[in-house]
Write a protein that holds these residues in place. Sequence first.
Motif, PDB file in Angstrom:
ATOM      1  N   PRO A   1      -9.821  -9.464   5.135  1.00 59.33           N
ATOM      2  CA  PRO A   1      -8.852 -10.661   5.237  1.00 59.33           C
ATOM      3  C   PRO A   1      -8.829 -10.941   6.698  1.00 59.33           C
ATOM      4  O   PRO A   1      -8.656 -12.618   7.154  1.00 59.33           O
ATOM      5  CB  PRO A   1      -7.618 -10.401   4.570  1.00 59.33           C
ATOM      6  CG  PRO A   1      -7.064  -8.760   4.349  1.00 59.33           C
ATOM      7  CD  PRO A   1      -8.911  -8.602   4.524  1.00 59.33           C
ATOM      8  N   VAL A   2      -8.066  -9.785   7.287  1.00 58.70           N
ATOM      9  CA  VAL A   2      -7.786 -10.385   8.629  1.00 58.70           C
ATOM     10  C   VAL A   2      -8.860  -8.492  10.154  1.00 58.70           C
ATOM     11  O   VAL A   2      -7.668  -7.552   9.107  1.00 58.70           O
ATOM     12  CB  VAL A   2      -6.872 -10.348   9.234  1.00 58.70           C
ATOM     13  CG1 VAL A   2      -6.369 -10.984  10.747  1.00 58.70           C
ATOM     14  CG2 VAL A   2      -5.559 -11.185   8.442  1.00 58.70           C
ATOM     15  N   THR A   3      -9.533  -9.297  10.524  1.00 61.32           N
ATOM     16  CA  THR A   3      -9.854  -8.067  11.452  1.00 61.32           C
ATOM     17  C   THR A   3      -9.346  -7.233  12.474  1.00 61.32           C
ATOM     18  O   THR A   3      -8.712  -8.344  13.094  1.00 61.32           O
ATOM     19  CB  THR A   3     -11.780  -8.269  11.245  1.00 61.32           C
ATOM     20  OG1 THR A   3     -11.894  -9.653  12.415  1.00 61.32           O
ATOM     21  CG2 THR A   3     -12.180  -8.922  10.373  1.00 61.32           C
ATOM     22  N   ALA A   4      -9.740  -6.220  13.359  1.00 63.13           N
ATOM     23  CA  ALA A   4      -9.513  -5.849  14.413  1.00 63.13           C
ATOM     24  C   ALA A   4      -9.688  -6.746  15.776  1.00 63.13           C
ATOM     25  O   ALA A   4      -9.268  -7.109  16.822  1.00 63.13           O
ATOM     26  CB  ALA A   4      -9.306  -4.473  14.479  1.00 63.13           C
ATOM     27  N   LEU A   5     -10.966  -7.549  15.239  1.00 62.80           N
ATOM     28  CA  LEU A   5     -11.319  -8.266  16.394  1.00 62.80           C
ATOM     29  C   LEU A   5     -10.934  -9.079  16.583  1.00 62.80           C
ATOM     30  O   LEU A   5     -10.465  -9.938  17.859  1.00 62.80           O
ATOM     31  CB  LEU A   5     -13.686  -7.890  16.157  1.00 62.80           C
ATOM     32  CG  LEU A   5     -13.807  -6.985  16.584  1.00 62.80           C
ATOM     33  CD1 LEU A   5     -15.533  -7.447  16.450  1.00 62.80           C
ATOM     34  CD2 LEU A   5     -14.028  -6.638  17.852  1.00 62.80           C
ATOM     35  N   GLU A   6      -9.934  -9.820  15.013  1.00 60.63           N
ATOM     36  CA  GLU A   6      -9.493 -11.205  15.385  1.00 60.63           C
ATOM     37  C   GLU A   6      -8.425 -10.734  16.205  1.00 60.63           C
ATOM     38  O   GLU A   6      -7.508 -12.028  16.730  1.00 60.63           O
ATOM     39  CB  GLU A   6      -9.211 -11.300  14.082  1.00 60.63           C
ATOM     40  CG  GLU A   6     -10.378 -12.418  13.289  1.00 60.63           C
ATOM     41  CD  GLU A   6     -10.213 -12.324  12.096  1.00 60.63           C
ATOM     42  OE1 GLU A   6     -11.208 -13.553  11.677  1.00 60.63           O
ATOM     43  OE2 GLU A   6      -9.936 -12.412  11.048  1.00 60.63           O
TER      44      GLU A   6
ATOM     45  N   SER B   1      -7.791  -2.842   9.067  1.00 61.76           N
ATOM     46  CA  SER B   1      -7.867  -4.744   8.814  1.00 61.76           C
ATOM     47  C   SER B   1      -6.155  -4.716   9.092  1.00 61.76           C
ATOM     48  O   SER B   1      -5.994  -3.473   9.975  1.00 61.76           O
ATOM     49  CB  SER B   1      -7.536  -5.291   7.351  1.00 61.76           C
ATOM     50  OG  SER B   1      -6.848  -6.669   7.402  1.00 61.76           O
ATOM     51  N   VAL B   2      -5.522  -6.198   9.876  1.00 60.66           N
ATOM     52  CA  VAL B   2      -4.354  -6.212  10.384  1.00 60.66           C
ATOM     53  C   VAL B   2      -3.432  -6.845   9.259  1.00 60.66           C
ATOM     54  O   VAL B   2      -3.553  -8.183   9.107  1.00 60.66           O
ATOM     55  CB  VAL B   2      -4.962  -6.907  11.778  1.00 60.66           C
ATOM     56  CG1 VAL B   2      -3.696  -7.101  12.259  1.00 60.66           C
ATOM     57  CG2 VAL B   2      -5.368  -5.623  13.172  1.00 60.66           C
TER      58      VAL B   2
END
Length: 380
Positions: free
Chosen positions: A344-349, A139-140
């Motif tokens: 909650p925040v993905t690497a792709l986002e 996650s980021v």
Amino acid sequence: MSTPATPVTSASSPTSPASPAPLRVGLIGYGLAGSVFHAPLVAATDGLVLDTVVTSDPDRQAQARTEFPDVHIAGTAAELWERDLDLVVIASPNRTHVPLATTALEAGIPVVVDKPIAATAAEARALAALADRSGTFLSVFQNRRWDNDFLTLRRLIADGELGEVQRFESRFERWRPQLKGGWRESGAPEEIGGLLYDLGSHVVDQALVLFGPAVRVYAETDVRRPGAETDDDTFLALTHANGVRSHLYVSATTAQLGPRLRVLGSRAGYVKYGLDPQEGALRDGLRPGGDLPWGEEPPHLWGRLGSGESPLTGGGIPVPTEQGDYPAYYAAVAAALRTGGPAPVTALEAAQCLDVLEAARRSSEQGVVVELPATGAASG
């Protein structure tokens, strides 16, 4: 050296007497990101415990021991891999994000990486693919999805208060005419410094969350301060696939600060001044988890909703600001690690955000508008 923190309440971290053993967290880096954001938020999250802090700086080692007396101190990241950890948080300089995350993922250790996850969208997607292949959580950290003004705006949009949003203006401006030094102000490409990739990561991420992918990007990046090596005054104009236009400003040279948010719709507009109070509270040593409210804002700072008149001359009505909730990020991380749920925040986002940042850099350098396909990956 910092003094021990004062607890403050958060609704995001309920306690449970029947909770399983907490997940052990290793934190790499104890500068601004590590000491002000990650360490306090990890420590305040039910189900997580700060086990190890990695920093080679003696003063930061002493600070970590003072603030977290039971924490293990490691001088290098290599020492971290010998410990039995459930999560590694990478809050070290930007140039280290990809190699450290790669090492952790290859070892099967779940990872949180501070923004920006990498220098390029391709590197971010490669890390996402590695996490998928190894079946490891990644996650980021994009804490400003839990800013009070952003949460309020999401509610207003969801409730239809603005009508059809036409323009989104977002400012993250500061007045810092003197350089502070450090890698964030370095012009060396490998450092990934400058405001475009620092504060720009926040405002672009928020715009993409609210309005979806951008299809056109125009940017102006300037180096204003004497001795500065990288951008310290930057403007981005995004056109989203749904037609919304985002005008985004990040600056260290703004003598008079504009509104944090100005959002114009077919029915009404919303204007909000002032930054979310959570960063200031964390810097002052306040912490989630005690008897005082966390992330709340007094009524005189509320934004205003209306049409036809400036809020500075009494136009619109005050809108209660939602409670800011940075602790929600690590609460979601803990839940995902326990249940196998989504990050909650993905690497792709994060990669989609980097698509825009890379396009902005190209736009500024070449003086052109850069076209993006609706998927967010840069073309041509």
